[in-house]
Design an enzyme around this catalytic site. Sequence first.
Site, PDB file in Angstrom:
ATOM      1  N   ASP A  97      -1.624  14.251  21.643  1.00  0.00           N
ATOM      2  CA  ASP A  97      -0.360  14.030  20.935  1.00  0.00           C
ATOM      3  C   ASP A  97      -0.485  14.428  19.474  1.00  0.00           C
ATOM      4  OD1 ASP A  97       0.753  13.089  23.243  1.00  0.00           O
ATOM      5  OD2 ASP A  97       0.857  10.994  22.629  1.00  0.00           O
ATOM      6  N   ALA A 106      -5.383   6.037  11.335  1.00  0.00           N
ATOM      7  CA  ALA A 106      -6.612   6.363  12.058  1.00  0.00           C
ATOM      8  C   ALA A 106      -7.177   5.139  12.764  1.00  0.00           C
ATOM      9  CB  ALA A 106      -7.650   6.947  11.103  1.00  0.00           C
ATOM     10  N   LEU A 107      -7.097   3.984  12.136  1.00  0.00           N
ATOM     11  CA  LEU A 107      -7.584   2.751  12.750  1.00  0.00           C
ATOM     12  C   LEU A 107      -6.743   2.387  13.964  1.00  0.00           C
ATOM     13  CD1 LEU A 107      -9.596   0.383  12.525  1.00  0.00           C
ATOM     14  CD2 LEU A 107      -7.903  -0.793  11.107  1.00  0.00           C
ATOM     15  N   SER A 108      -5.430   2.556  13.849  1.00  0.00           N
ATOM     16  CA  SER A 108      -4.535   2.268  14.974  1.00  0.00           C
ATOM     17  C   SER A 108      -4.811   3.172  16.168  1.00  0.00           C
ATOM     18  CB  SER A 108      -3.071   2.428  14.544  1.00  0.00           C
ATOM     19  OG  SER A 108      -2.739   1.538  13.506  1.00  0.00           O
ATOM     20  N   ASP A 156       0.821  -1.211   0.000  1.00  0.00           N
ATOM     21  CA  ASP A 156       0.000   0.000   0.000  1.00  0.00           C
ATOM     22  C   ASP A 156       0.856   1.262   0.000  1.00  0.00           C
ATOM     23  OD1 ASP A 156      -2.340  -1.363  -0.149  1.00  0.00           O
ATOM     24  OD2 ASP A 156      -2.931  -1.083   1.938  1.00  0.00           O
ATOM     25  N   GLY A 157       2.057   1.194   0.568  1.00  0.00           N
ATOM     26  CA  GLY A 157       2.944   2.357   0.538  1.00  0.00           C
ATOM     27  C   GLY A 157       3.342   2.716  -0.886  1.00  0.00           C
ATOM     28  N   ASP A 189      -4.250  10.323   4.624  1.00  0.00           N
ATOM     29  CA  ASP A 189      -4.561  11.171   5.775  1.00  0.00           C
ATOM     30  C   ASP A 189      -3.662  12.391   5.876  1.00  0.00           C
ATOM     31  OD1 ASP A 189      -2.108  10.043   6.781  1.00  0.00           O
ATOM     32  OD2 ASP A 189      -3.242   8.411   7.693  1.00  0.00           O
TER      33      ASP A 189
END
Length: 295
Positions: free
Chosen positions: A178, A192-194, A74-75, A149
């Site tokens: 943070d 965002a999920l993390s 994905d990167g 994001d």
Amino acid sequence: MTTPAFQHIALIGKYQAAGSVEALARLADFLSQMGVRVTLETETALNTGLKGYEHAPIQELGQHCELALIMGGDGTMLGAGRVLAKQNIPVIGVNQGRLGFMTDIPLDGYTETLRPMLMGEYVEERRPMMQASVWRGGQCIMQTEALNDVVVNRGTSSGMIEMQVKVNDRFVANHRADGLILATPTGSTAYALSAGGPILHPDIAGWVMVPIAPHTLTNRPIVLSCREEVCIEVVSARDGCANFDMHSLASLQPGDQVRVRTSEHALRLLHPQGWSYFDTLRRKLRWNEDAVLGR
């Protein structure tokens, strides 16, 4: 032999990964055997040493090619997708990474999946992007785009960053945390999920805003409309910064604003016939794994 739906295909690869040169060579040969003209992205060509194919910079692939095949994770898709979306060229992802939410065709046995797709049997999906800008003293000092994001955080400082959020100039909330993540549906399965945010289906016209370790526990993730501009202003920070898809980076000072709105560009992803987003989630996140195994 039936003529492929795509006559000229660009090939982009994660050439740094072990075994990638051999895999890219096999993929290029497979395309050639199907009667397709192959152009290697210039960096892929230079770093793999593959001979006998044309090559062109990624910024120019849309001038020549009808489709781009991206082999990697994905990167790799994120980096290439931001550029290819501006050229309105559809992409197919062959997964050579680990999770692969966007590069969803497994490397093993890819020929059986790719062959019908190249003959025109595919499902097209459009993934929206963000246009982000950094403002200081009324002047725009940086502008870029993001597929996953936009993240405003405290950088290397040990203290929290304080931010004020507005949507279309309407005050929403102050956050001491943070950091703060603003993610597209594509990015909702990433950072965002993390951080505890929800997963957004790609068809939802929205973004998810997720605080990172907020000082006030009532500062919860919220889904926003992507039709409005979101402004994140730094109120106080020792060492604030903003990053966009973990790629572009900007240092932030108190008073700086990060403004985000929907980009005019969208990534065109092609999937095999019968593809389902829910199948992807279930496979990548191992949902109901015990039930599938009969436990």
